[in-house]
Design an enzyme around this catalytic site. Structure first.
Site, PDB file in Angstrom:
ATOM      1  CE  LYS A   1      -4.890 -14.504 -43.740  1.00  0.00           C
ATOM      2  NZ  LYS A   1      -5.610 -13.860 -42.639  1.00  0.00           N
TER       3      LYS A   1
ATOM      4  CD  GLU B   1     -20.698 -12.268 -51.045  1.00  0.00           C
ATOM      5  OE1 GLU B   1     -19.552 -11.850 -51.235  1.00  0.00           O
ATOM      6  OE2 GLU B   1     -20.942 -13.422 -50.658  1.00  0.00           O
TER       7      GLU B   1
ATOM      8  CD  GLU C   1     -15.694 -24.103 -52.324  1.00  0.00           C
ATOM      9  OE1 GLU C   1     -16.798 -23.579 -52.558  1.00  0.00           O
ATOM     10  OE2 GLU C   1     -15.332 -25.171 -52.825  1.00  0.00           O
TER      11      GLU C   1
ATOM     12  CB  CYS D   1     -20.894 -18.169 -48.610  1.00  0.00           C
ATOM     13  SG  CYS D   1     -20.683 -19.841 -47.979  1.00  0.00           S
TER      14      CYS D   1
ATOM     15  N   GLY E   1     -13.262 -17.311 -49.366  1.00  0.00           N
ATOM     16  CA  GLY E   1     -13.339 -15.875 -49.080  1.00  0.00           C
ATOM     17  C   GLY E   1     -14.029 -15.154 -50.220  1.00  0.00           C
TER      18      GLY E   1
ATOM     19  CB  THR F   1      -9.663 -12.291 -51.700  1.00  0.00           C
ATOM     20  OG1 THR F   1     -10.321 -11.202 -51.066  1.00  0.00           O
ATOM     21  CG2 THR F   1      -8.331 -12.532 -51.020  1.00  0.00           C
TER      22      THR F   1
HETATM   23  P1  NDP Z   1     -11.726 -12.107 -47.824  1.00  0.00           P
HETATM   24  O1  NDP Z   1     -11.566 -12.548 -49.238  1.00  0.00           O
HETATM   25  O2  NDP Z   1     -11.535 -10.680 -47.507  1.00  0.00           O
HETATM   26  O3  NDP Z   1     -10.739 -12.899 -46.875  1.00  0.00           O
HETATM   27  C1  NDP Z   1     -10.685 -14.309 -46.809  1.00  0.00           C
HETATM   28  C2  NDP Z   1      -9.327 -14.725 -46.276  1.00  0.00           C
HETATM   29  O4  NDP Z   1      -8.337 -14.367 -47.224  1.00  0.00           O
HETATM   30  C3  NDP Z   1      -8.939 -14.033 -44.971  1.00  0.00           C
HETATM   31  O5  NDP Z   1      -8.182 -14.907 -44.179  1.00  0.00           O
HETATM   32  C4  NDP Z   1      -8.097 -12.889 -45.479  1.00  0.00           C
HETATM   33  O6  NDP Z   1      -7.242 -12.353 -44.513  1.00  0.00           O
HETATM   34  C5  NDP Z   1      -7.351 -13.561 -46.610  1.00  0.00           C
HETATM   35  N1  NDP Z   1      -6.786 -12.656 -47.598  1.00  0.00           N
HETATM   36  C6  NDP Z   1      -7.119 -11.371 -47.865  1.00  0.00           C
HETATM   37  N2  NDP Z   1      -6.323 -10.858 -48.835  1.00  0.00           N
HETATM   38  C7  NDP Z   1      -5.481 -11.869 -49.209  1.00  0.00           C
HETATM   39  C8  NDP Z   1      -4.426 -11.963 -50.167  1.00  0.00           C
HETATM   40  N3  NDP Z   1      -4.075 -10.941 -50.923  1.00  0.00           N
HETATM   41  N4  NDP Z   1      -3.785 -13.146 -50.289  1.00  0.00           N
HETATM   42  C9  NDP Z   1      -4.127 -14.203 -49.531  1.00  0.00           C
HETATM   43  N5  NDP Z   1      -5.098 -14.153 -48.585  1.00  0.00           N
HETATM   44  C10 NDP Z   1      -5.768 -13.005 -48.428  1.00  0.00           C
HETATM   45  O7  NDP Z   1     -13.162 -12.626 -47.388  1.00  0.00           O
HETATM   46  P2  NDP Z   1     -13.897 -12.336 -46.009  1.00  0.00           P
HETATM   47  O8  NDP Z   1     -13.039 -12.807 -44.880  1.00  0.00           O
HETATM   48  O9  NDP Z   1     -14.396 -10.938 -46.041  1.00  0.00           O
HETATM   49  O10 NDP Z   1     -15.114 -13.360 -46.111  1.00  0.00           O
HETATM   50  C11 NDP Z   1     -16.318 -13.066 -46.713  1.00  0.00           C
HETATM   51  C12 NDP Z   1     -16.392 -13.640 -48.105  1.00  0.00           C
HETATM   52  O11 NDP Z   1     -16.195 -15.044 -48.065  1.00  0.00           O
HETATM   53  C13 NDP Z   1     -17.732 -13.448 -48.748  1.00  0.00           C
HETATM   54  O12 NDP Z   1     -17.553 -13.020 -50.076  1.00  0.00           O
HETATM   55  C14 NDP Z   1     -18.344 -14.823 -48.723  1.00  0.00           C
HETATM   56  O13 NDP Z   1     -19.305 -15.046 -49.725  1.00  0.00           O
HETATM   57  C15 NDP Z   1     -17.160 -15.683 -48.889  1.00  0.00           C
HETATM   58  N6  NDP Z   1     -17.429 -17.030 -48.417  1.00  0.00           N
HETATM   59  C16 NDP Z   1     -17.538 -18.047 -49.326  1.00  0.00           C
HETATM   60  C17 NDP Z   1     -17.860 -19.320 -48.915  1.00  0.00           C
HETATM   61  C18 NDP Z   1     -17.951 -20.448 -49.883  1.00  0.00           C
HETATM   62  O14 NDP Z   1     -17.959 -21.600 -49.440  1.00  0.00           O
HETATM   63  N7  NDP Z   1     -18.026 -20.216 -51.170  1.00  0.00           N
HETATM   64  C19 NDP Z   1     -18.105 -19.617 -47.501  1.00  0.00           C
HETATM   65  C20 NDP Z   1     -17.955 -18.481 -46.640  1.00  0.00           C
HETATM   66  C21 NDP Z   1     -17.630 -17.229 -47.088  1.00  0.00           C
HETATM   67  P3  NDP Z   1      -7.717 -11.039 -43.683  1.00  0.00           P
HETATM   68  O15 NDP Z   1      -8.822 -11.470 -42.828  1.00  0.00           O
HETATM   69  O16 NDP Z   1      -6.518 -10.642 -42.944  1.00  0.00           O
HETATM   70  O17 NDP Z   1      -8.118 -10.027 -44.712  1.00  0.00           O
END
Ligand code: NDP
Length: 480
Positions: free
Chosen positions: A173, A384, A248, A282, A226, A230
């Site tokens: 997804k 963050e 991650e 990130c 993400g 989450t």
């Molecule tokens: P989110 O945690 O909001 O979302 C990440 C993904 O998870 C999206 O596809 C989202 O779908 C999905 N998601 C949301 N809720 C759920 C759930 N309950 N169960 C399963 N999946 C779910 O993060 P963002 O998209 O806002 O991304 C930004 C974040 O990602 C920042 O905190 C950043 O630091 C982190 N990040 C970390 C990296 C790393 O390598 N450590 C690299 C890049 C980013 P939907 O979009 O529909 O909400």
């Protein structure tokens, strides 16, 4: 208006409910496409296809799996312009960045694991009493891969490529906020002839599609990138089901600058590590700690260089800072700037929304922002923000810099600028982070372990670590 489709069992299909979500172009604030608002039923369909495909894909020779991955890499490279344009429109990032970083890296991810799997070996342990152990590394099963919006195809492929290389099949997804290049990837997989059901892409909301993947009893491993909240929620569901988890998560990365650094190199890189992709990487350095003797000079130089960054239409080659990803995210970033003021921060530049003209008048733009005068432990310096916002803080000793660097709950990346080798090694050892960049930033070798400590995650991606995640080692002991 283009209506995206799910990619299930080798076909592009509508969601079962036939319901769709609006997809916005952040540069204009206008809806420009629609994406499937999928649910449990679509995930079930994808899972069934992936489970069936696992039977043959898991025993397909690695050379054949490699062939498909490299073919996908080639096609991504051939379609660089189309994919980069799609990524820029979907995410708001400068087209130039998508062309030079995001899309080439997505191709590299497939190429890296397409070749890496050919070199992935297991060990054997012989025993003195006429026995030998060998390790089988078997693909775990149907993998759930969930990725965020900031580097859409780059991070999506960073999970999918090692999973497929290892012999897993995938239900994936992408972020609902930036689904377009994942959709284009499904077209590429069809063109590459990837067998049906090996990769399935289900579009939709995190709390519906993401949740259905995470809680599915037939999916034994979840690779998630993400936010930390989450990730915590996912672990809460998946851990009692004994799923393998790779998380991650977020970061609040320190950038520690010593007076003995190569100043010009540091300044140019710090500008980049602060504001690249609107600060929505990130790995961006959002807390800048500067040795007091160069603090004033650094402050003036960084502010003046930041003021030169052109905020504008992401498709314009001159643009250095594009749109942030969504209206909600813009509001979140602006609310943190307000918080910083309440906490006593002084805004040295930026700090405001930028209003462009014409078709971009409703886009989501924020001027790159530098804040000083904050305590290291205030919320602005601990939470963050994930936008074009950095804080700068002076320090007097190595120990003080280290204490402030290690003060957050996060531990993803860090940067140290010094020409003193002893100091560099000492800090590298003591910083709480999965990655330490000395005198550089975002210099990536895909063989290296990638991930964070503390609230920045669990497990490592990259190199053979990712192949280890998607396989289960089994020890076979033979007495002869
Ligand atoms: P989110 O945690 O909001 O979302 C990440 C993904 O998870 C999206 O596809 C989202 O779908 C999905 N998601 C949301 N809720 C759920 C759930 N309950 N169960 C399963 N999946 C779910 O993060 P963002 O998209 O806002 O991304 C930004 C974040 O990602 C920042 O905190 C950043 O630091 C982190 N990040 C970390 C990296 C790393 O390598 N450590 C690299 C890049 C980013 P939907 O979009 O529909 O909400």
């Amino acid at each position: 208006m283009i209506q995206l489709k799910n990619y299930i069992n080798g076909e592009l299909i509508a969601p079962k409910t036939n319901s769709y979500l609006d997809n916005y172009n952040p540069a204009t604030g206008k809806v420009y496409s629609q994406i499937p608002n999928s649910d449990d039923e679509d995930v079930e369909l994808a899972y069934t296809a992936a489970k069936e495909a696992f039977k043959s894909w898991s025993s397909t020779p690695k050379e054949k799996r490699s062939y498909y991955l490299i073919k996908i890499a080639d096609l991504i490279e051939q379609k660089l312009d189309k994919l980069a344009l799609a990524e820029s429109i979907d995410n708001g990032k400068p087209l130039k960045l998508a062309k030079t970083v995001d899309i080439p890296r997505a191709a590299s991810n497939f190429r890296f694991y397409g070749t890496g799997i050919l070199h992935y070996a297991a060990s054997a342990h012989s025993m003195e009493d006429d026995a030998i152990n060998y390790t089988l590394k078997q693909p775990v099963g149907v993998a759930g891969c969930i990725s965020p919006w900031n580097l859409p195809l780059y991070l999506f492929s960073w999970k999918i490529a090692p999973a497929l290389a290892a012999g897993c099949t995938v239900v994936a997804k992408p972020s609902e906020v930036t689904p377009m290049t994942a959709y284009l990837l499904s077209e590429i997989c069809i063109e590459a002839g990837l067998p049906n059901g090996v990769l399935n892409i289900v579009h939709g909301l995190g709390n519906k599609v993401g949740n259905a993947i995470v809680s599915h009893s037939g999916i034994p491993l979840i690779s998630f990138t993400g936010g930390t909240a989450t990730g915590k929620h996912i672990a809460y569901i998946a851990a009692p089901m004994f799923k393998k988890l790779s998380l991650e998560l977020g970061g609040k990365n320190p950038n520690i600058i010593f007076a003995d650094c190569n100043y010009e190199k540091m300044l140019a890189t710090t500008l980049h590590s602060s504001f690249a992709n609107q600060g929505q990487i990130c790995l961006c350095g959002s807390r800048i700690y500067v040795e007091r003797s160069i603090y004033e000079k650094f402050k003036n130089d960084l502010v003046s260089k930041t003021k030169e960054l052109l905020v504008g239409n992401p498709l314009d080659d001159k643009t250095k800072v594009g749109a942030v990803v969504s209206k909600q995210h813009k509001e979140k970033i602006l609310s943190y700037i307000e918080l910083a003021k309440q906490e006593g921060g002084i805004i040295l530049c930026g700090g405001v929304e930028v209003k462009l003209e014409g078709e971009h008048e409703n886009g989501y733009y924020i001027s790159p922002t530098i804040i000083e005068g904050l305590d290291y432990n205030c919320r602005t310096n601990q939470e963050e923000i994930f936008g074009p916002v950095v804080t700068i803080t002076p320090f007097d000793t190595d120990d003080e810099a280290l204490m402030m660097a290690n003060s957050t709950m996060y531990g993803l990346a860090s940067m140290v600028w010094t020409e003193n080798l002893t100091r560099a090694h000492k800090l590298a050892k003591e910083i709480h982070a999965g990655i330490v960049w000395i005198n550089c930033w975002l210099l990536r070798d895909l063989r290296t372990p990638f991930g964070g400590v503390k609230a920045s995650g669990v497990g490592r991606e990259g190199g053979f670590e990712a192949l280890d995640f998607f396989t289960e080692p089994k020890n076979v002991c033979i007495k002869y």
